[in-house]
Scaffold this motif. Structure first.
Motif, PDB file in Angstrom:
ATOM      1  N   ARG B  82      31.341  39.605   5.636  1.00  0.00           N
ATOM      2  CA  ARG B  82      32.708  39.909   6.092  1.00  0.00           C
ATOM      3  C   ARG B  82      33.204  41.271   5.627  1.00  0.00           C
ATOM      4  O   ARG B  82      33.752  42.043   6.403  1.00  0.00           O
ATOM      5  N   ASP B  83      33.062  41.512   4.317  1.00  0.00           N
ATOM      6  CA  ASP B  83      33.627  42.733   3.752  1.00  0.00           C
ATOM      7  C   ASP B  83      32.895  43.976   4.238  1.00  0.00           C
ATOM      8  O   ASP B  83      33.503  45.015   4.472  1.00  0.00           O
ATOM      9  N   GLN B  84      31.568  43.842   4.412  1.00  0.00           N
ATOM     10  CA  GLN B  84      30.807  44.984   4.916  1.00  0.00           C
ATOM     11  C   GLN B  84      31.190  45.278   6.367  1.00  0.00           C
ATOM     12  O   GLN B  84      31.310  46.433   6.763  1.00  0.00           O
ATOM     13  N   ALA B  86      34.088  44.652   7.614  1.00  0.00           N
ATOM     14  CA  ALA B  86      35.420  45.245   7.559  1.00  0.00           C
ATOM     15  C   ALA B  86      35.319  46.756   7.331  1.00  0.00           C
ATOM     16  O   ALA B  86      36.040  47.545   7.956  1.00  0.00           O
ATOM     17  N   LEU B  87      34.385  47.147   6.461  1.00  0.00           N
ATOM     18  CA  LEU B  87      34.199  48.584   6.201  1.00  0.00           C
ATOM     19  C   LEU B  87      33.716  49.307   7.453  1.00  0.00           C
ATOM     20  O   LEU B  87      34.142  50.421   7.744  1.00  0.00           O
ATOM     21  N   ARG B  89      34.278  48.415  10.575  1.00  0.00           N
ATOM     22  CA  ARG B  89      35.420  48.529  11.490  1.00  0.00           C
ATOM     23  C   ARG B  89      36.345  49.651  11.037  1.00  0.00           C
ATOM     24  O   ARG B  89      36.839  50.427  11.851  1.00  0.00           O
ATOM     25  N   ARG B  90      36.571  49.705   9.714  1.00  0.00           N
ATOM     26  CA  ARG B  90      37.497  50.696   9.164  1.00  0.00           C
ATOM     27  C   ARG B  90      37.047  52.114   9.500  1.00  0.00           C
ATOM     28  O   ARG B  90      37.857  52.957   9.845  1.00  0.00           O
TER      29      ARG B  90
END
Lengths: 401, 238
Positions: B82-84, B86-87, B89-90
């Motif tokens: 998830r967090d990767q 998110a990065l 997408r960011r």
């Protein structure tokens, strides 16, 4: 980034000020209660200390028996003291400045057709030194009067009750069957630490009291004052040693008398006030808990309402921990603001209460800081579950919401 | 395939996405293989249930495929957590939604700044880039307005500015004209077309309107979780 988060939290909170206020009301009340209680508690403790000062901080009280101060004091079987004990203590001990015998009886004092129930205190002129009490008018007992004449010194309250604004000096008042001449009036001292009126007293010479009122020369209580610069421990040690000698108490035997210090009295009284403060603080802590649950409830509602916002933030790249921080910071800021409001309200209440109770207003910076930290901690504890549920949302579901 | 390009920006190979299991298992994506090169403007169409939305979610790294490979700029992203994602997408992706998805009670400028906050930009730089993005969609003069004070077309343009603000490599548009009338729809599509032509922005768009798909260079038609046809449009051929 943290400042950014705090700013964001403030925006979210101020977007709905009424709801935010009602949400933190529990915390506001809890913190206000703690601050008010502790501040008033400290004020009364300071008052107690000041009251003990009016009794004379350097005083020792010597009473027969092993009784402690407080309820149930004075065991009947204990040997009383004699007037010679007072002289021995004052003459032989360098740590003792002076001392006075004290015998007390509740009696009705009559002047003309006015009467007033008061406490008659058989003592001598040294009592005024021991209790650091000055005369407002007249004079102390002469040695001739101390030999057993009927002279008396009135406390301020008794003087007011019997004479009003008239001059009592030279008048005769009646105490039971004893008629005695008023030779002095004491300065007003106010209420004691126990709340009794210290000025409601009539002093008469001890020998007069012994012969005409008590019918016995026993000294029930000796009040001593320590010399300046002498430690309480040393004075108590000296007095104990001499009294054991006079009363022929062998080594290994228990004392049959008790030396009480003002420090003990003072710590007992502040102890009572500390217990009260503790109990009230416990109640306040419960209301903080309830306040925290209120915050959790509203934060959960807020997370649900802002599901789509959470989805958008995640879509543009917010990581789970950033969403968690956003909601956690929001609940911390919310409850910390509640804490600040509560501190302000609590201090206002304490100032008001201190005024009404006539105790000094003593705000405690440590307690205020603690209350603030505690309210912020409430935000962390009760904000965590809602924040975590926000962080666990799936961005796709959240966007579809 | 495009042998002239060094490496495709996006390469999906045998991507599947399953929901549930056993008898009740739904194969939303059932072996999708496609590539998108830098600077392309791709439209994805298909009947409802064809998997085009799931495809968008996977392409947008909002969702993880059940199996297969997804290379973004040559990097395997199919197995990222998830967090990767998110990065990813960011830093590389921009989103445009059918319902605009602007934050209410926040100005157009604040909405456009949102992705830049997570990029960790300082306030002054954020404002500058957000204003620049608003200018590109012709709404710099509406920067202080709330979404509620803007028309649907204007709101969608703010959303486009938000997608552009982070300087993404790909913009993913999910039914960008679904809530707009024809005139506004054409305006939005012309804007996207212009961004694609003049700035080389790579755009992948899901739509159910043939007219709108015609603004793209290439049309991918999906049926039953598979790519049925993949062809150049009239504009793309021109």
């Amino acid at each position: 980034m943290l400042w950014e988060t705090v700013r964001l939290a403030l925006q979210a909170i101020l977007r709905n000020p009424m709801r935010s206020f009602l949400t933190v009301l529990g915390v506001v009340i809890g913190v206000a209660a703690v601050i008010a209680m502790v501040t008033i508690g400290r004020g009364s403790a300071a008052q107690v200390t000041a009251d003990v000062q009016t009794l004379g901080a350097n005083r020792l009280m010597l009473s027969p028996g092993q009784a402690r101060m407080g309820p149930g004091s004075g065991s009947g079987s204990a040997r009383p003291f004699a007037l010679s004990d007072v002289d021995a203590l004052t003459d032989q001990l360098s740590s003792i400045e002076t001392g006075a015998p004290t015998a007390t009886r509740q009696m009705v004092a009559v002047f003309g057709n006015t009467n007033h129930r008061t406490s008659v205190n058989g003592t001598d002129s040294r009592y005024l030194v021991v209790s650091d009490w000055r005369l407002a008018a007249g004079r102390a007992f002469t040695s001739a009067e101390e030999g057993g004449r009927a002279a008396c010194i009135l406390g301020h309250t008794v003087k007011q009750e019997l004479f009003g604004h008239a001059d009592p000096l030279g008048e005769d008042i009646r105490l039971g069957t004893l008629s005695c001449q008023v030779i002095g009036v004491l300065e007003a001292k106010g209420a004691s630490a126990f709340g009794t009126d210290q000025d409601d007293v009539v002093l008469i010479p001890f020998r007069t009291f012994a012969r005409r009122i008590a019918g016995s020369a026993d000294v029930p209580l000796i009040t001593l004052s320590m010399r300046d610069g002498v430690s309480t421990d040393r004075a108590v040690g000296d007095v104990t040693a001499l009294m054991r000698e006079i009363r022929r108490i062998g080594p290994g035997e228990d004392d049959d008398f008790t030396v009480n210090t003002m420090e003990q009295l003072s710590s007992m009284l502040t102890g009572i006030s500390n217990v009260l403060t503790g109990l009230l603080s416990a109640v306040a802590a419960v209301s903080l808990l309830v306040g925290g649950i209120g915050i959790m409830n509203i934060m959960l509602v807020s997370v649900t309402e802002r599901t789509r916002e959470i989805g958008i933030r995640m879509a543009v790249g917010a990581q789970a921990h950033q969403v968690l921080m956003q909601f956690l910071v929001e609940s911390i800021v919310l409850s910390a603001l509640g804490g600040l409001l509560g501190i302000a309200l609590g201090l206002a209440l304490a100032a008001l209460g201190a005024g009404l109770l006539e105790v000094p207003f003593v705000p405690d910076p440590g307690v205020i800081a603690l209350a603030f930290v505690f309210s912020a901690a409430v935000g962390i504890v009760f904000g965590f579950v809602p924040a975590r549920s926000a962080a666990r949302l799936d961005p796709i579901d959240a966007l579809r919401h | 395939m495009a042998n002239d390009a060094p490496a495709p920006l996006i390469a999906l190979r045998d991507i599947t996405r399953h929901y549930g299991s056993g008898e009740a298992m739904v194969r939303a994506l059932d072996g999708v293989t496609l590539t998108v090169s830098k600077g392309e403007f791709v439209a994805i169409m298909g009947p409802s249930g064809s998997g085009k939305s799931t495809a968008m979610n996977v392409l947008g790294c909002l969702d993880s495929p059940s199996s297969g490979h997804y290379l973004f700029n040559g990097i395997e992203v199919a197995g990222l957590d998830r967090d990767q994602r998110a990065l990813l997408r960011r830093h590389y992706l921009g989103f445009i939604f059918q319902g605009y998805n602007l934050l209410p009670r926040s100005s157009a400028l604040q909405n456009v700044e949102l992705p830049l906050i997570y990029k960790g930009l300082a306030r002054a730089e954020r404002e500058e880039r957000a204003l620049e993005a608003l200018d590109r969609v012709g709404l710099a003069h509406r920067a202080t307005h709330d979404p509620s004070e803007l028309s649907g077309g204007q709101q969608q343009r703010v959303a486009i500015a938000r997608a552009l603000a982070g300087h993404p490599q790909v913009v993913l548009a999910d039914e960008p004209t679904g809530n707009l009338d024809t005139k506004r729809s054409v305006e939005i599509m012309e804007l996207l077309r212009q961004l694609n032509r003049e700035e080389g922005l790579t755009i992948i768009m899901v739509t159910h309107e043939e007219d709108m798909a015609e603004f793209a260079d290439r049309l991918i038609w999906m049926v039953d979780g598979k790519v049925a046809t993949d062809r150049k449009t009239a504009k793309g051929a021109a």
